[in-house]
Design a protein around this motif. Structure first.
Motif, PDB file in Angstrom:
ATOM      1  N   PRO A  14       1.067  -1.033  -0.192  1.00  0.00           N
ATOM      2  CA  PRO A  14      -0.102   0.117   0.131  1.00  0.00           C
ATOM      3  C   PRO A  14       0.982   1.251   0.011  1.00  0.00           C
ATOM      4  O   PRO A  14       1.799   1.421   0.603  1.00  0.00           O
ATOM      5  N   GLY A  15       0.488   2.249  -0.797  1.00  0.00           N
ATOM      6  CA  GLY A  15       1.344   3.448  -0.913  1.00  0.00           C
ATOM      7  C   GLY A  15       2.683   3.530  -1.976  1.00  0.00           C
ATOM      8  O   GLY A  15       3.513   4.213  -1.929  1.00  0.00           O
ATOM      9  N   PHE A  16       2.366   2.511  -2.824  1.00  0.00           N
ATOM     10  CA  PHE A  16       3.589   2.423  -3.782  1.00  0.00           C
ATOM     11  C   PHE A  16       3.348   3.487  -5.096  1.00  0.00           C
ATOM     12  O   PHE A  16       2.294   3.845  -5.125  1.00  0.00           O
ATOM     13  N   THR A  17       4.323   3.889  -5.564  1.00  0.00           N
ATOM     14  CA  THR A  17       4.504   4.873  -6.795  1.00  0.00           C
ATOM     15  C   THR A  17       4.326   3.978  -8.017  1.00  0.00           C
ATOM     16  O   THR A  17       5.042   3.213  -8.125  1.00  0.00           O
ATOM     17  N   SER A  18       3.112   4.470  -8.770  1.00  0.00           N
ATOM     18  CA  SER A  18       2.791   3.423  -9.778  1.00  0.00           C
ATOM     19  C   SER A  18       3.980   3.618 -10.977  1.00  0.00           C
ATOM     20  O   SER A  18       4.292   2.260 -11.202  1.00  0.00           O
ATOM     21  N   VAL A  47      -3.502  -0.512  -3.375  1.00  0.00           N
ATOM     22  CA  VAL A  47      -3.704   0.985  -3.733  1.00  0.00           C
ATOM     23  C   VAL A  47      -2.384   1.795  -3.704  1.00  0.00           C
ATOM     24  O   VAL A  47      -1.563   1.572  -2.883  1.00  0.00           O
ATOM     25  N   ASN A  48      -2.250   2.440  -4.606  1.00  0.00           N
ATOM     26  CA  ASN A  48      -1.020   3.200  -4.929  1.00  0.00           C
ATOM     27  C   ASN A  48      -1.017   4.561  -3.997  1.00  0.00           C
ATOM     28  O   ASN A  48      -1.999   4.675  -3.223  1.00  0.00           O
ATOM     29  N   ASP A  49       0.131   5.275  -4.096  1.00  0.00           N
ATOM     30  CA  ASP A  49       0.329   6.506  -3.263  1.00  0.00           C
ATOM     31  C   ASP A  49      -0.756   7.776  -3.578  1.00  0.00           C
ATOM     32  O   ASP A  49      -1.090   8.264  -2.648  1.00  0.00           O
ATOM     33  N   LEU A  50      -1.355   7.966  -4.730  1.00  0.00           N
ATOM     34  CA  LEU A  50      -2.453   8.861  -5.088  1.00  0.00           C
ATOM     35  C   LEU A  50      -3.645   8.125  -4.653  1.00  0.00           C
ATOM     36  O   LEU A  50      -4.792   9.052  -4.979  1.00  0.00           O
ATOM     37  N   LYS A  51      -3.793   6.985  -4.291  1.00  0.00           N
ATOM     38  CA  LYS A  51      -4.926   6.488  -3.815  1.00  0.00           C
ATOM     39  C   LYS A  51      -6.119   6.540  -5.038  1.00  0.00           C
ATOM     40  O   LYS A  51      -7.248   6.457  -4.901  1.00  0.00           O
ATOM     41  N   GLY A  77       4.520   4.556   0.965  1.00  0.00           N
ATOM     42  CA  GLY A  77       4.260   3.401   1.944  1.00  0.00           C
ATOM     43  C   GLY A  77       5.452   2.466   2.298  1.00  0.00           C
ATOM     44  O   GLY A  77       5.491   1.675   3.094  1.00  0.00           O
ATOM     45  N   GLN A  78       6.519   2.773   1.679  1.00  0.00           N
ATOM     46  CA  GLN A  78       7.804   2.225   1.687  1.00  0.00           C
ATOM     47  C   GLN A  78       8.349   2.262   3.093  1.00  0.00           C
ATOM     48  O   GLN A  78       9.016   1.360   3.816  1.00  0.00           O
ATOM     49  N   VAL A  79       7.982   3.416   3.878  1.00  0.00           N
ATOM     50  CA  VAL A  79       8.616   3.750   5.207  1.00  0.00           C
ATOM     51  C   VAL A  79       7.808   2.755   6.095  1.00  0.00           C
ATOM     52  O   VAL A  79       8.526   1.886   7.045  1.00  0.00           O
TER      53      VAL A  79
END
Length: 213
Positions: A14-18, A47-51, A77-79
């Motif tokens: 969750p929160g990956f950059t596409s 779901v990506n970082d831009l949701k 989301g990597q953090v």
């Protein structure tokens, strides 16, 4: 892997950059006899970082035991993933047999957190580059860095460059160039603000503010 000679596993969370993962997917997925599989801790929509974009992941870490190529993208989301021992242990395990272990953007920090890049050179997004030294990694400002069987790409769009570099090393220059032509990767950006060195100071300042928001 029926009918394939190489399996590429792309990690999602969750929160990956596409573009970190979709750029390399477009390149590596076009190599001959290659299967690309998206893998995550649990199956389902990620779901990506831009949701606003999600990918339905079918394969879990338990399902993908010996990929030939491992790729980890970055994103906000990597953090949180840096404290995911399940992910980090999977990365350590598959790294023992992978031909290539790779990362794009801040995904490099997940390889570093797993202890895979200690004493090696690597790159990541310019905004996080200096932080690699905290993991015993030598930061490099190069767009693509190859060190042993590790390949890292700088921020976001550099994943395409990294994947093309990898494609040449895996399948040969002619195949890699054919893939480049198929996806018509011949960037001619309308601005020269693609790096800290070339962007106006005001643009750099604005970028820092937006990334910190």
């Amino acid at each position: 892997m029926k009918g394939t000679d190489m399996q590429v596993a792309i990690v999602l969370y969750p929160g990956f950059t596409s573009l970190d993962v979709i750029g390399p997917y477009e390149v590596l997925g076009r190599l001959p006899d290659t299967e690309v599989v998206f893998v995550a801790e649990e199956p389902g929509l990620v779901v990506n970082d831009l949701k606003s974009l999600s990918i339905n992941v079918v394969a879990t870490f338990d399902d993908v035991a010996e990929p030939d190529v491992v790729l980890v993208g970055g994103g906000p989301g990597q953090v949180r993933q840096m404290s995911s021992e399940r992910l980090l242990e999977w990365l350590r395990t598959v790294d023992r047999t992978s031909k290539w272990t790779t990362a794009v953007c801040t995904g490099t920090f997940l390889l570093a957190a797993a202890g895979l890049l200690e004493g090696r050179r690597a790159t990541t997004h310019w905004g996080a580059l200096d932080g690699l030294a905290d993991f015993g990694v030598t930061p490099s400002k190069e767009r693509v860095v190859i060190d042993g069987h590790y390949a890292t790409g700088a921020g976001v769009s550099a994943g395409i460059d990294m994947a093309l570099t990898l494609a040449g090393l895996i399948a040969g220059d002619d195949v890699a160039q054919a893939v480049q032509l198929i996806i018509e990767y011949a960037p001619e950006p309308p601005y020269s603000a693609g790096s800290v060195d070339s962007a106006p100071a005001a643009v750099v300042e604005r970028a820092w503010k937006e990334m910190s928001a």
